[in-house]
Design a protein around this motif. Structure first.
Motif, PDB file in Angstrom:
ATOM      1  N   PRO A  80       7.294   9.215   1.838  1.00 16.53           N
ATOM      2  CA  PRO A  80       8.517   9.277   2.644  1.00 16.53           C
ATOM      3  C   PRO A  80       8.833   7.936   3.300  1.00 16.53           C
ATOM      4  CG  PRO A  80       7.146  11.186   3.057  1.00 16.53           C
ATOM      5  CD  PRO A  80       6.331  10.240   2.209  1.00 16.53           C
ATOM      6  N   VAL A  81      10.123   7.645   3.397  1.00 18.16           N
ATOM      7  CA  VAL A  81      10.600   6.416   4.018  1.00 18.16           C
ATOM      8  C   VAL A  81      11.004   6.746   5.455  1.00 18.16           C
ATOM      9  CG1 VAL A  81      12.438   4.677   3.958  1.00 18.16           C
ATOM     10  CG2 VAL A  81      11.429   5.497   1.822  1.00 18.16           C
ATOM     11  N   ALA A 136      16.010   6.053  -8.375  1.00 13.82           N
ATOM     12  CA  ALA A 136      17.248   6.680  -7.909  1.00 13.82           C
ATOM     13  C   ALA A 136      17.485   6.335  -6.446  1.00 13.82           C
ATOM     14  CB  ALA A 136      17.172   8.190  -8.085  1.00 13.82           C
ATOM     15  N   THR A 137      18.758   6.279  -6.061  1.00 13.94           N
ATOM     16  CA  THR A 137      19.112   5.967  -4.678  1.00 13.94           C
ATOM     17  C   THR A 137      20.054   7.028  -4.120  1.00 13.94           C
ATOM     18  OG1 THR A 137      21.084   4.685  -5.265  1.00 13.94           O
ATOM     19  CG2 THR A 137      18.964   3.483  -5.153  1.00 13.94           C
ATOM     20  N   GLY A 153       0.793  -1.218   0.000  1.00 15.81           N
ATOM     21  CA  GLY A 153       0.000   0.000   0.000  1.00 15.81           C
ATOM     22  C   GLY A 153       0.829   1.273   0.000  1.00 15.81           C
ATOM     23  N   VAL A 154       2.152   1.164  -0.139  1.00 15.02           N
ATOM     24  CA  VAL A 154       3.020   2.337  -0.156  1.00 15.02           C
ATOM     25  C   VAL A 154       3.203   2.776  -1.596  1.00 15.02           C
ATOM     26  CG1 VAL A 154       5.308   3.214   0.385  1.00 15.02           C
ATOM     27  CG2 VAL A 154       4.219   1.577   1.921  1.00 15.02           C
ATOM     28  N   SER A 155       2.809   4.006  -1.885  1.00 13.26           N
ATOM     29  CA  SER A 155       2.942   4.486  -3.261  1.00 13.26           C
ATOM     30  C   SER A 155       4.282   5.184  -3.458  1.00 13.26           C
ATOM     31  CB  SER A 155       1.790   5.421  -3.603  1.00 13.26           C
ATOM     32  OG  SER A 155       1.807   6.539  -2.755  1.00 13.26           O
ATOM     33  N   ALA A 156       4.716   5.225  -4.706  1.00 10.33           N
ATOM     34  CA  ALA A 156       5.973   5.890  -5.037  1.00 10.33           C
ATOM     35  C   ALA A 156       5.926   7.326  -4.557  1.00 10.33           C
ATOM     36  CB  ALA A 156       6.221   5.836  -6.535  1.00 10.33           C
ATOM     37  N   ALA A 182       9.708   6.143  -1.094  1.00 10.28           N
ATOM     38  CA  ALA A 182       9.396   4.839  -1.678  1.00 10.28           C
ATOM     39  C   ALA A 182       9.604   4.902  -3.186  1.00 10.28           C
ATOM     40  CB  ALA A 182       7.957   4.439  -1.357  1.00 10.28           C
ATOM     41  N   GLY A 183      10.444   4.030  -3.693  1.00  7.68           N
ATOM     42  CA  GLY A 183      10.650   3.936  -5.137  1.00  7.68           C
ATOM     43  C   GLY A 183      11.647   4.907  -5.732  1.00  7.68           C
TER      44      GLY A 183
END
Length: 179
Positions: free
Chosen positions: A30-31, A137-138, A24-27, A58-59
Protein backbone atom coordinates in the motif's frame (compact mmCIF):
# COMPACT_ATOMS: atom_id res chain seq x y z
CA UNK A 1 20.34 -28.59 11.29
CA UNK A 2 16.87 -27.16 10.52
CA UNK A 3 17.52 -23.97 12.51
CA UNK A 4 20.77 -23.41 10.58
CA UNK A 5 19.00 -23.93 7.25
CA UNK A 6 16.19 -21.54 8.18
CA UNK A 7 18.72 -18.93 9.34
CA UNK A 8 20.68 -19.23 6.07
CA UNK A 9 17.50 -18.84 3.99
CA UNK A 10 16.49 -15.81 6.04
CA UNK A 11 19.95 -14.24 5.68
CA UNK A 12 19.82 -14.81 1.92
CA UNK A 13 16.41 -13.13 1.68
CA UNK A 14 17.67 -10.14 3.66
CA UNK A 15 20.71 -9.88 1.39
CA UNK A 16 18.49 -9.86 -1.69
CA UNK A 17 16.27 -7.16 -0.14
CA UNK A 18 19.37 -5.02 0.44
CA UNK A 19 20.21 -5.23 -3.28
CA UNK A 20 16.86 -3.79 -4.37
CA UNK A 21 16.75 -0.27 -5.70
CA UNK A 22 13.16 0.46 -4.66
CA UNK A 23 13.90 1.20 -1.02
CA UNK A 24 12.67 -2.23 0.04
CA UNK A 25 9.08 -1.61 -1.10
CA UNK A 26 7.69 -4.58 -2.97
CA UNK A 27 5.03 -4.43 -5.66
CA UNK A 28 1.59 -4.43 -4.14
CA UNK A 29 2.60 -2.67 -0.91
CA UNK A 30 0.00 0.00 0.00
CA UNK A 31 1.04 3.57 -0.78
CA UNK A 32 0.67 6.14 2.01
CA UNK A 33 -2.30 8.38 1.16
CA UNK A 34 -2.78 6.38 -2.06
CA UNK A 35 -5.83 7.13 -4.15
CA UNK A 36 -8.81 4.83 -4.07
CA UNK A 37 -11.85 4.23 -6.28
CA UNK A 38 -14.94 2.16 -5.58
CA UNK A 39 -17.52 0.63 -7.94
CA UNK A 40 -20.92 -0.38 -6.55
CA UNK A 41 -21.87 -3.55 -8.44
CA UNK A 42 -25.43 -4.09 -9.64
CA UNK A 43 -27.26 -6.79 -11.57
CA UNK A 44 -29.30 -6.02 -14.69
CA UNK A 45 -32.38 -5.65 -12.45
CA UNK A 46 -30.56 -3.09 -10.29
CA UNK A 47 -29.97 -5.35 -7.28
CA UNK A 48 -26.88 -4.64 -5.16
CA UNK A 49 -24.43 -7.50 -5.79
CA UNK A 50 -21.28 -6.14 -4.11
CA UNK A 51 -18.43 -3.76 -4.80
CA UNK A 52 -15.04 -3.47 -6.40
CA UNK A 53 -12.25 -1.38 -4.91
CA UNK A 54 -9.15 -0.11 -6.70
CA UNK A 55 -6.29 1.10 -4.51
CA UNK A 56 -2.92 2.58 -5.44
CA UNK A 57 -0.10 0.29 -4.38
CA UNK A 58 3.62 0.24 -5.10
CA UNK A 59 4.03 -0.57 -8.78
CA UNK A 60 0.36 -0.47 -9.80
CA UNK A 61 -3.22 -0.87 -8.62
CA UNK A 62 -4.76 -3.53 -6.39
CA UNK A 63 -8.32 -4.36 -7.43
CA UNK A 64 -10.54 -6.33 -5.06
CA UNK A 65 -14.02 -7.61 -5.87
CA UNK A 66 -16.38 -8.51 -3.01
CA UNK A 67 -19.52 -10.03 -4.52
CA UNK A 68 -22.81 -11.21 -3.07
CA UNK A 69 -26.15 -12.52 -4.35
CA UNK A 70 -24.63 -13.93 -7.55
CA UNK A 71 -25.13 -17.40 -9.06
CA UNK A 72 -22.76 -20.01 -7.59
CA UNK A 73 -19.86 -21.01 -9.82
CA UNK A 74 -16.89 -19.48 -11.56
CA UNK A 75 -17.23 -16.12 -13.31
CA UNK A 76 -14.95 -13.93 -15.38
CA UNK A 77 -14.29 -10.53 -13.80
CA UNK A 78 -12.70 -7.72 -15.78
CA UNK A 79 -12.12 -3.99 -15.73
CA UNK A 80 -13.81 -2.52 -18.79
CA UNK A 81 -12.72 0.60 -20.60
CA UNK A 82 -15.77 2.85 -20.16
CA UNK A 83 -17.44 4.01 -16.96
CA UNK A 84 -21.01 3.18 -17.99
CA UNK A 85 -23.22 0.30 -16.92
CA UNK A 86 -26.49 0.54 -18.80
CA UNK A 87 -28.64 -2.56 -18.24
CA UNK A 88 -29.61 -5.09 -19.24
CA UNK A 89 -26.43 -6.21 -21.03
CA UNK A 90 -23.93 -3.58 -19.81
CA UNK A 91 -22.46 -3.27 -23.33
CA UNK A 92 -21.90 0.44 -22.64
CA UNK A 93 -18.93 -0.56 -20.44
CA UNK A 94 -17.03 -1.28 -23.69
CA UNK A 95 -14.26 -3.83 -24.03
CA UNK A 96 -11.58 -4.79 -21.53
CA UNK A 97 -9.28 -2.05 -20.25
CA UNK A 98 -6.24 -2.53 -22.49
CA UNK A 99 -4.09 0.62 -22.81
CA UNK A 100 -1.00 -1.40 -23.80
CA UNK A 101 -2.89 -3.16 -26.65
CA UNK A 102 -2.10 -6.71 -25.52
CA UNK A 103 -4.09 -9.89 -26.11
CA UNK A 104 -6.53 -11.25 -23.55
CA UNK A 105 -5.56 -13.54 -20.72
CA UNK A 106 -2.81 -14.41 -18.28
CA UNK A 107 -2.28 -17.68 -20.17
CA UNK A 108 -1.87 -15.88 -23.51
CA UNK A 109 1.83 -15.27 -24.33
CA UNK A 110 0.83 -11.90 -25.83
CA UNK A 111 -1.30 -10.88 -22.84
CA UNK A 112 -2.79 -9.95 -20.54
CA UNK A 113 -4.99 -6.85 -20.81
CA UNK A 114 -4.66 -4.52 -17.83
CA UNK A 115 -8.33 -5.24 -17.15
CA UNK A 116 -7.90 -9.02 -16.96
CA UNK A 117 -8.38 -10.47 -13.50
CA UNK A 118 -8.44 -13.99 -12.07
CA UNK A 119 -11.80 -15.75 -12.10
CA UNK A 120 -14.27 -14.93 -9.35
CA UNK A 121 -15.56 -18.03 -7.54
CA UNK A 122 -19.01 -17.63 -6.00
CA UNK A 123 -19.91 -20.08 -3.24
CA UNK A 124 -23.28 -21.80 -2.66
CA UNK A 125 -24.36 -18.79 -0.56
CA UNK A 126 -23.82 -16.39 -3.47
CA UNK A 127 -20.64 -14.78 -2.11
CA UNK A 128 -17.10 -14.54 -3.45
CA UNK A 129 -13.96 -12.42 -3.40
CA UNK A 130 -11.06 -12.03 -5.80
CA UNK A 131 -8.12 -9.62 -5.81
CA UNK A 132 -5.27 -8.86 -8.17
CA UNK A 133 -2.43 -6.36 -8.47
CA UNK A 134 -2.24 -4.82 -11.93
CA UNK A 135 1.43 -3.92 -12.47
CA UNK A 136 2.05 -0.49 -13.99
CA UNK A 137 -1.62 0.56 -13.83
CA UNK A 138 -2.43 4.00 -12.45
CA UNK A 139 -5.47 5.60 -10.90
CA UNK A 140 -5.24 8.36 -13.54
CA UNK A 141 -5.45 5.71 -16.26
CA UNK A 142 -8.38 3.97 -14.56
CA UNK A 143 -10.29 7.19 -13.97
CA UNK A 144 -9.55 8.80 -17.35
CA UNK A 145 -12.06 11.04 -19.15
CA UNK A 146 -14.57 8.23 -19.80
CA UNK A 147 -13.87 6.28 -16.60
CA UNK A 148 -13.89 2.52 -16.16
CA UNK A 149 -16.23 -0.21 -14.95
CA UNK A 150 -15.87 -3.59 -13.28
CA UNK A 151 -17.92 -6.28 -15.05
CA UNK A 152 -18.74 -9.78 -13.84
CA UNK A 153 -19.57 -12.35 -16.53
CA UNK A 154 -21.86 -15.39 -16.51
CA UNK A 155 -19.15 -17.96 -17.29
CA UNK A 156 -15.53 -18.65 -16.32
CA UNK A 157 -12.78 -16.83 -18.19
CA UNK A 158 -10.54 -19.34 -20.02
CA UNK A 159 -7.65 -16.86 -19.43
CA UNK A 160 -6.45 -17.14 -23.03
CA UNK A 161 -9.01 -16.50 -25.78
CA UNK A 162 -8.91 -12.98 -27.20
CA UNK A 163 -10.75 -10.67 -26.72
CA UNK A 164 -12.78 -11.80 -23.67
CA UNK A 165 -11.84 -15.31 -22.56
CA UNK A 166 -15.19 -16.78 -23.66
CA UNK A 167 -16.64 -15.57 -20.37
CA UNK A 168 -20.16 -15.04 -21.69
CA UNK A 169 -22.85 -12.50 -20.88
CA UNK A 170 -22.29 -9.58 -18.54
CA UNK A 171 -24.35 -10.21 -15.38
CA UNK A 172 -23.15 -7.41 -13.08
CA UNK A 173 -21.46 -4.05 -13.52
CA UNK A 174 -20.25 -1.08 -11.49
CA UNK A 175 -18.63 2.24 -12.41
CA UNK A 176 -15.44 3.22 -10.56
CA UNK A 177 -15.75 6.51 -8.64
CA UNK A 178 -12.98 8.23 -6.66
CA UNK A 179 -13.44 7.63 -2.96
Amino acid sequence: MRVTTVMMIGAGALALMACRDDGGVSAGTPVARGARAVAALHSASGADVGRATATEVAGGLRVTVDAKALPPGTHGAHIHTTGRCDPPGFETAGGHWNPLMKKHGSMNPQGPHEGDMPNLVIDSGGRGTVAAVIPGATMAGLLDTDGAALVIHANPDDLATDPSGNSGARIACGVFQPS
